[in-house]
Design a protein around this motif. Structure first.
Motif, PDB file in Angstrom:
ATOM      1  N   SER A 289       0.762  -1.140   0.074  1.00  0.00           N
ATOM      2  CA  SER A 289      -0.149  -0.029   0.178  1.00  0.00           C
ATOM      3  C   SER A 289       0.939   1.099   0.083  1.00  0.00           C
ATOM      4  N   LEU A 290       1.913   1.303   0.759  1.00  0.00           N
ATOM      5  CA  LEU A 290       2.992   2.372   0.716  1.00  0.00           C
ATOM      6  C   LEU A 290       3.815   2.499  -0.678  1.00  0.00           C
ATOM      7  N   ALA A 291       3.995   1.347  -1.445  1.00  0.00           N
ATOM      8  CA  ALA A 291       4.439   1.257  -2.630  1.00  0.00           C
ATOM      9  C   ALA A 291       3.540   1.903  -3.748  1.00  0.00           C
ATOM     10  N   GLN A 292       2.199   1.628  -3.307  1.00  0.00           N
ATOM     11  CA  GLN A 292       1.453   2.396  -4.355  1.00  0.00           C
ATOM     12  C   GLN A 292       1.339   3.831  -4.216  1.00  0.00           C
ATOM     13  N   GLN A 293       1.455   4.138  -2.916  1.00  0.00           N
ATOM     14  CA  GLN A 293       1.423   5.703  -2.695  1.00  0.00           C
ATOM     15  C   GLN A 293       2.668   6.402  -3.335  1.00  0.00           C
ATOM     16  N   LEU A 294       3.785   5.881  -3.200  1.00  0.00           N
ATOM     17  CA  LEU A 294       5.129   6.398  -3.851  1.00  0.00           C
ATOM     18  C   LEU A 294       5.119   6.029  -5.317  1.00  0.00           C
ATOM     19  N   GLN A 295       4.251   5.282  -5.732  1.00  0.00           N
ATOM     20  CA  GLN A 295       4.182   4.947  -7.061  1.00  0.00           C
ATOM     21  C   GLN A 295       5.338   4.152  -7.822  1.00  0.00           C
ATOM     22  N   LEU A 296       5.908   3.231  -6.701  1.00  0.00           N
ATOM     23  CA  LEU A 296       7.026   2.463  -6.963  1.00  0.00           C
ATOM     24  C   LEU A 296       6.806   1.700  -8.062  1.00  0.00           C
ATOM     25  N   PRO A 297       7.687   1.592  -9.096  1.00  0.00           N
ATOM     26  CA  PRO A 297       7.360   0.421 -10.260  1.00  0.00           C
ATOM     27  C   PRO A 297       7.274  -0.852  -9.664  1.00  0.00           C
ATOM     28  N   GLU A 298       6.070  -1.652 -10.168  1.00  0.00           N
ATOM     29  CA  GLU A 298       6.186  -3.064  -9.872  1.00  0.00           C
ATOM     30  C   GLU A 298       7.054  -4.024  -9.767  1.00  0.00           C
ATOM     31  N   GLN A 299       8.136  -3.654 -10.670  1.00  0.00           N
ATOM     32  CA  GLN A 299       9.456  -4.395 -10.732  1.00  0.00           C
ATOM     33  C   GLN A 299      10.032  -4.574  -9.616  1.00  0.00           C
ATOM     34  N   TYR A 300       9.894  -3.761  -8.511  1.00  0.00           N
ATOM     35  CA  TYR A 300      10.652  -4.002  -7.164  1.00  0.00           C
ATOM     36  C   TYR A 300       9.694  -4.321  -6.245  1.00  0.00           C
ATOM     37  N   TRP A 301       8.631  -5.085  -6.671  1.00  0.00           N
ATOM     38  CA  TRP A 301       7.541  -5.528  -5.455  1.00  0.00           C
ATOM     39  C   TRP A 301       7.806  -6.803  -5.513  1.00  0.00           C
ATOM     40  N   GLN A 302       8.555  -7.400  -4.383  1.00  0.00           N
ATOM     41  CA  GLN A 302       8.800  -8.538  -4.168  1.00  0.00           C
ATOM     42  C   GLN A 302       9.646  -9.421  -5.292  1.00  0.00           C
ATOM     43  N   THR A 303      10.272  -8.722  -5.917  1.00  0.00           N
ATOM     44  CA  THR A 303      11.079  -9.324  -7.021  1.00  0.00           C
ATOM     45  C   THR A 303      12.481  -9.615  -6.667  1.00  0.00           C
ATOM     46  N   ASP A 304      13.248 -10.121  -7.322  1.00  0.00           N
ATOM     47  CA  ASP A 304      14.755 -10.044  -7.476  1.00  0.00           C
ATOM     48  C   ASP A 304      15.213  -8.493  -7.616  1.00  0.00           C
ATOM     49  N   ALA A 305      14.748  -7.797  -8.380  1.00  0.00           N
ATOM     50  CA  ALA A 305      15.074  -6.318  -8.523  1.00  0.00           C
ATOM     51  C   ALA A 305      14.888  -5.723  -7.286  1.00  0.00           C
ATOM     52  N   GLY A 306      13.782  -5.808  -6.667  1.00  0.00           N
ATOM     53  CA  GLY A 306      13.458  -5.345  -5.220  1.00  0.00           C
ATOM     54  C   GLY A 306      14.434  -5.592  -4.315  1.00  0.00           C
ATOM     55  N   LEU A 307      14.821  -7.113  -4.387  1.00  0.00           N
ATOM     56  CA  LEU A 307      15.657  -7.508  -3.240  1.00  0.00           C
ATOM     57  C   LEU A 307      17.051  -6.695  -3.368  1.00  0.00           C
ATOM     58  N   ASN A 308      17.384  -6.662  -4.689  1.00  0.00           N
ATOM     59  CA  ASN A 308      18.670  -5.909  -4.864  1.00  0.00           C
ATOM     60  C   ASN A 308      18.602  -4.495  -4.659  1.00  0.00           C
ATOM     61  N   LEU A 309      17.556  -3.928  -4.585  1.00  0.00           N
ATOM     62  CA  LEU A 309      17.338  -2.589  -4.385  1.00  0.00           C
ATOM     63  C   LEU A 309      17.168  -2.091  -3.034  1.00  0.00           C
ATOM     64  N   PHE A 310      16.553  -3.092  -2.262  1.00  0.00           N
ATOM     65  CA  PHE A 310      16.206  -2.995  -0.721  1.00  0.00           C
ATOM     66  C   PHE A 310      17.516  -3.765   0.133  1.00  0.00           C
ATOM     67  N   SER A 311      18.249  -4.378  -0.384  1.00  0.00           N
ATOM     68  CA  SER A 311      19.384  -4.663   0.210  1.00  0.00           C
ATOM     69  C   SER A 311      20.517  -4.071   0.084  1.00  0.00           C
ATOM     70  N   GLY A 312      20.616  -2.988  -1.027  1.00  0.00           N
ATOM     71  CA  GLY A 312      21.631  -2.332  -1.499  1.00  0.00           C
ATOM     72  C   GLY A 312      22.443  -2.972  -2.428  1.00  0.00           C
ATOM     73  N   ASN A 313      22.303  -4.131  -2.920  1.00  0.00           N
ATOM     74  CA  ASN A 313      23.155  -4.865  -3.671  1.00  0.00           C
ATOM     75  C   ASN A 313      23.408  -4.302  -5.065  1.00  0.00           C
ATOM     76  N   ASN A 314      22.457  -3.804  -5.598  1.00  0.00           N
ATOM     77  CA  ASN A 314      22.435  -3.426  -7.031  1.00  0.00           C
ATOM     78  C   ASN A 314      21.254  -2.011  -6.979  1.00  0.00           C
ATOM     79  N   LEU A 315      21.903  -0.859  -6.925  1.00  0.00           N
ATOM     80  CA  LEU A 315      20.998   0.208  -6.960  1.00  0.00           C
ATOM     81  C   LEU A 315      20.626   0.723  -8.345  1.00  0.00           C
ATOM     82  N   PRO A 316      19.438   1.250  -8.682  1.00  0.00           N
ATOM     83  CA  PRO A 316      19.040   1.645  -9.936  1.00  0.00           C
ATOM     84  C   PRO A 316      19.688   2.993 -10.131  1.00  0.00           C
ATOM     85  N   GLU A 317      19.665   3.544 -11.422  1.00  0.00           N
ATOM     86  CA  GLU A 317      20.496   4.662 -11.665  1.00  0.00           C
ATOM     87  C   GLU A 317      19.918   5.849 -11.108  1.00  0.00           C
ATOM     88  N   TRP A 318      18.619   5.885 -10.648  1.00  0.00           N
ATOM     89  CA  TRP A 318      17.888   7.103 -10.115  1.00  0.00           C
ATOM     90  C   TRP A 318      18.373   7.382  -8.386  1.00  0.00           C
TER      91      TRP A 318
END
Length: 497
Positions: A37-66
């Motif tokens: 629900s917070l992700a929706q409020q932030l309009q966070l792209p669904e590619q980061y919603w409990q995905t491998d890309a999300g794990l990389n983002l929220f662990s700091g292992n592979n940050l996106p360019e933004w």
């Protein structure tokens, strides 16, 4: 990505306000929780919603360019003692997100490894504090109290050494900003040294102008924007502390580096919700003198705000004596503001729509009953709605001194009658004000114990779901709302850093 808007305005300010820093790679991140629900409020792209890309983002292992990771610089009074440089020793601001309502918020990784401000720390967080902050910050939000929020939590796959080795974890925290009273203390301390050499306050003015524009733009049109800024922060903090007090919340470590300029609750370390009501209640193990006890929180907030006011003196007026006079008057207004907000909240809790001068005694009388009868704070208020029409039901069941209760209840019911409201509506209003469920200390302890020893997150998930609707209670969740038994009581809470 079209609707996902990010900025990095604080990072652009650069040194000394923040320093660029990268998170430390972790070996095997796994999901603990994700706040859709917070992700929706932030309009966070669904590619980061409990995905491998999300794990990389929220662990700091592979940050996106933004993402432009940076550690924020601040100082602070810790238990009254000034430390000129603290800063984000285990947290990194990734970006500022512009949510779907146009509001700017920080996205921060907490527990992401060492930064330029880590000193001798490891920059990591054990699992327990991450679970605690996730649950309590989201509970505060559901209770309508300004707070940082939890977007995601992940296990890192490595171990953090504290008293024992514990699983490591990272929390992704969302806040209006992470700018604190200590942020201004850091800049002002630098400025005082710099002014002695160059006679300037450039950094302080730059930072104050940035924060005013970001958080209090209405102050820009005032005759004295910096005094208006100080007054606005004081008022927001007066509201916040009143909210804490009204739900029995004890922050536990109200250092100036833990007080936000935005008026949000931040840093859920040794915090706790009271069980039996006691104005002198302390849980934090490190608060041996009771500096941050429940009843001391308004006084400490006022003290912290005086330290904030000191940092703004060079901007409030050219003549120091005049600046002190103006700032002092603003700080002195805190007590009256806080008391007024507190009485409004407490009046609502006992079923009153409007508070009068006589109601202060009625409210104090009920708190005294809770204290003298060793009644659980949250349960005492929650059951009070049942006593609206019958003083022999509801809260009386928790009282040992029935005569004292009946004396108070008689005066209270007379006061309710004066309102001329339908009593069933009064009861409904009270049930929508006094939570049925709070994140109780002994339940949080069980959550952490099960998760850290067995990797079992079932109780965590059940509590998380129940806390999302704190004024409702499902039968299966009744044990989550119950006060602790004598054996279950938690005497001390710990910071986890």
């Amino acid at each position: 990505m079209n609707d996902f808007k990010v900025d990095n305005s604080l990072a652009r300010l650069g040194k000394p306000f923040s320093e660029a820093s990268m998170p430390t790679v972790v070996p095997a991140p796994q999901w603990i929780a994700f706040n859709s629900s917070l992700a929706q409020q932030l309009q966070l792209p669904e590619q980061y919603w409990q995905t491998d890309a999300g794990l990389n983002l929220f662990s700091g292992n592979n940050l996106p360019e933004w993402a432009t990771p940076a550690a924020h610089a601040y100082a602070g009074h810790q238990f009254g003692h000034f430390v000129p440089q603290l800063g984000d020793g285990r947290a990194l601001l990734l970006a500022e997100v512009i949510d779907r309502d146009g509001k700017r918020v920080d996205m921060q990784l907490k527990g992401a490894g060492t930064t330029p401000f880590s000193r001798r720390g490891d920059g990591r967080s054990p699992l327990g504090p991450v679970l605690r902050e996730y649950l309590i910050s989201e509970a505060m939000h559901a209770l309508g109290i300004p707070s940082t929020r939890a977007l995601a939590a992940v296990i890192t796959g490595d171990w953090v050494q504290r008293d024992t080795a514990e699983p490591g974890a990272i929390l992704t925290r969302i806040a209006s900003s992470h700018i604190r009273v200590g942020s201004f203390q850091y800049i002002a301390h630098r400025g005082a040294n710099h002014q002695a050499q160059n006679g300037e306050q450039t950094e302080l003015k730059t930072f104050a102008d940035y924060v005013i524009k970001r958080h209090y733009p209405e102050c820009l049109s005032q005759a004295n924007p910096y005094l208006a800024f100080l007054t606005a922060v004081i008022d927001n903090q007066a509201k916040l502390i009143a909210n804490w007090m009204s739900i029995g919340f004890i922050h536990g470590v109200m250092n100036t580096d833990n007080m936000t300029i935005s008026g949000e609750t931040i840093d859920y370390g040794p915090c706790a919700f009271m069980d039996s009501f006691n104005p002198a209640q302390v849980y934090s193990y490190i608060d041996s003198q009771g500096r941050y006890a429940w009843g001391n929180q308004p006084k400490i907030a006022s003290w912290n705000l005086a330290r904030f006011a000191e940092t703004l003196l060079p901007l409030i007026a050219e003549q120091r004596e005049q600046a002190i006079e103006l700032a002092s008057a603003a700080v002195q207004s805190f007590g009256q503001r806080n008391e007024a907000y507190f009485l409004q909240l407490m009046a609502k809790k006992i079923g009153l729509q409007q508070v009068t001068a006589d109601d202060e005694g009625l409210i104090a009388g009920f708190l005294q009953l809770l204290h003298s009868n060793t009644v659980d704070f949250s349960q005492g208020f929650r059951l009070l709605s049942q006593s609206v029409t019958d003083s022999n039901s509801g809260t009386i069941t928790l009282m040992t001194d029935k005569a004292a209760w009946q004396h108070w209840a008689s005066a209270w019911q007379q006061r309710l009658a004066v309102q001329g409201l339908d009593l069933s509506q009064v009861q409904a209003n009270m049930d929508a004000t006094n939570p049925a469920i709070i994140p109780r200390n002994h339940i949080i302890a069980k959550v952490i114990q099960q998760a850290t020893t067995d990797g079992d997150l079932r109780l965590f998930n059940q509590l998380k779901q129940a806390l999302a609707t704190p004024f409702e209670l499902k039968p299966d969740d009744a044990f989550l709302a119950a006060p602790p038994s004598d054996k279950e009581q938690i005497k001390n809470t710990f910071c986890g850093t």
